[in-house]
Design an enzyme around this catalytic site. Structure first.
Site, PDB file in Angstrom:
ATOM      1  N   CYS A   9     -31.350  36.573   7.367  1.00 11.94           N
ATOM      2  CA  CYS A   9     -31.315  37.878   6.704  1.00 11.94           C
ATOM      3  C   CYS A   9     -31.643  38.931   7.507  1.00 11.94           C
ATOM      4  O   CYS A   9     -31.170  39.933   7.279  1.00 11.94           O
ATOM      5  CB  CYS A   9     -32.545  37.869   5.098  1.00 11.94           C
TER       6      CYS A   9
ATOM      7  N   HIS B 273     -26.366  42.777   4.247  1.00 11.77           N
ATOM      8  CA  HIS B 273     -26.150  41.567   3.459  1.00 11.77           C
ATOM      9  C   HIS B 273     -26.280  42.860   2.309  1.00 11.77           C
ATOM     10  O   HIS B 273     -27.174  42.875   2.181  1.00 11.77           O
ATOM     11  CB  HIS B 273     -26.186  40.794   3.654  1.00 11.77           C
TER      12      HIS B 273
ATOM     13  N   HIS C 157     -27.136  42.198  -2.338  1.00 14.76           N
ATOM     14  CA  HIS C 157     -27.876  41.701  -2.864  1.00 14.76           C
ATOM     15  C   HIS C 157     -27.655  42.014  -4.791  1.00 14.76           C
ATOM     16  O   HIS C 157     -27.134  43.167  -5.080  1.00 14.76           O
ATOM     17  CB  HIS C 157     -29.208  41.143  -3.187  1.00 14.76           C
TER      18      HIS C 157
ATOM     19  N   HIS D 119     -26.226  51.095  -4.749  1.00 10.53           N
ATOM     20  CA  HIS D 119     -24.989  51.036  -3.826  1.00 10.53           C
ATOM     21  C   HIS D 119     -25.337  51.712  -2.395  1.00 10.53           C
ATOM     22  O   HIS D 119     -24.384  52.471  -2.136  1.00 10.53           O
ATOM     23  CB  HIS D 119     -23.818  51.947  -4.183  1.00 10.53           C
TER      24      HIS D 119
ATOM     25  N   GLU E  34     -34.160  39.114  -6.939  1.00  6.96           N
ATOM     26  CA  GLU E  34     -33.301  38.745  -5.861  1.00  6.96           C
ATOM     27  C   GLU E  34     -32.374  38.137  -5.392  1.00  6.96           C
ATOM     28  O   GLU E  34     -30.840  38.926  -5.060  1.00  6.96           O
ATOM     29  CB  GLU E  34     -34.582  38.660  -4.585  1.00  6.96           C
TER      30      GLU E  34
END
Ligand code: NI
Length: 144
Positions: free
Chosen positions: A32, A38, A40, A79, A129
């Site tokens: 992470c 990255h 989710h 986003h 999450e």
């Protein structure tokens, strides 16, 4: 009585603490900590509590609640890169733990204006999450 509804949103982040060295960051956050970030696919769940209105039989105007959550949370994080594009997360590591505090704070800030009836209370915020991991915070754990 309680009512819970949930909303999906997608966002990107990188877990990295300026208070730790590069090595420590890697040890704490593992993959992470990837410098390129990255994503989710989160869900945020909002619970309200109160007593249904006698005339309508409804606990809460759900369209109003949807609009409120859209305005207070989703429009700010959907986003987005959570490290870079959300002012309230600028100086904190965008873990889901910290997201929960920020989201609960946003909802509490606008709650009384949008839902003035004193018996209707913002009870809890949960953030999923992943399918398996979720965090939750009681609204009264957040100081205003
Ligand atoms: Ni992550």
């Amino acid at each position: 009585m309680k009512f819970t509804t949930r909303y999906p949103f997608s966002a990107a982040h990188r877990l990295h603490s300026n208070q730790l060295s590069e090595d420590e960051n890697w040890q704490v956050y593992g993959r992470c900590n990837n410098p390129y970030g990255h994503g989710h696919n989160y869900w945020v769940e909002v619970t309200v509590s109160g007593v249904p209105n006698e005339q309508t039989g409804l606990l809460v105007d759900r369209r109003k609640l949807d609009h409120f959550v859209q305005e207070e949370i989703l429009s700010k994080v959907s986003h987005r890169n959570l490290n870079e594009q959300v002012a309230e997360l600028r100086n904190v590591v965008p873990t889901t733990e910290n997201l929960a505090y920020v989201f609960a704070d946003w909802l509490k800030s606008g709650w009384g204006k949008h839902f003035p009836q004193p018996e209707l209370i913002l009870d809890r915020v949960r953030i999923y999450e992943t399918r398996n991991n979720r965090f939750e915070i009681k609204a009264n754990e957040v100081k205003q």
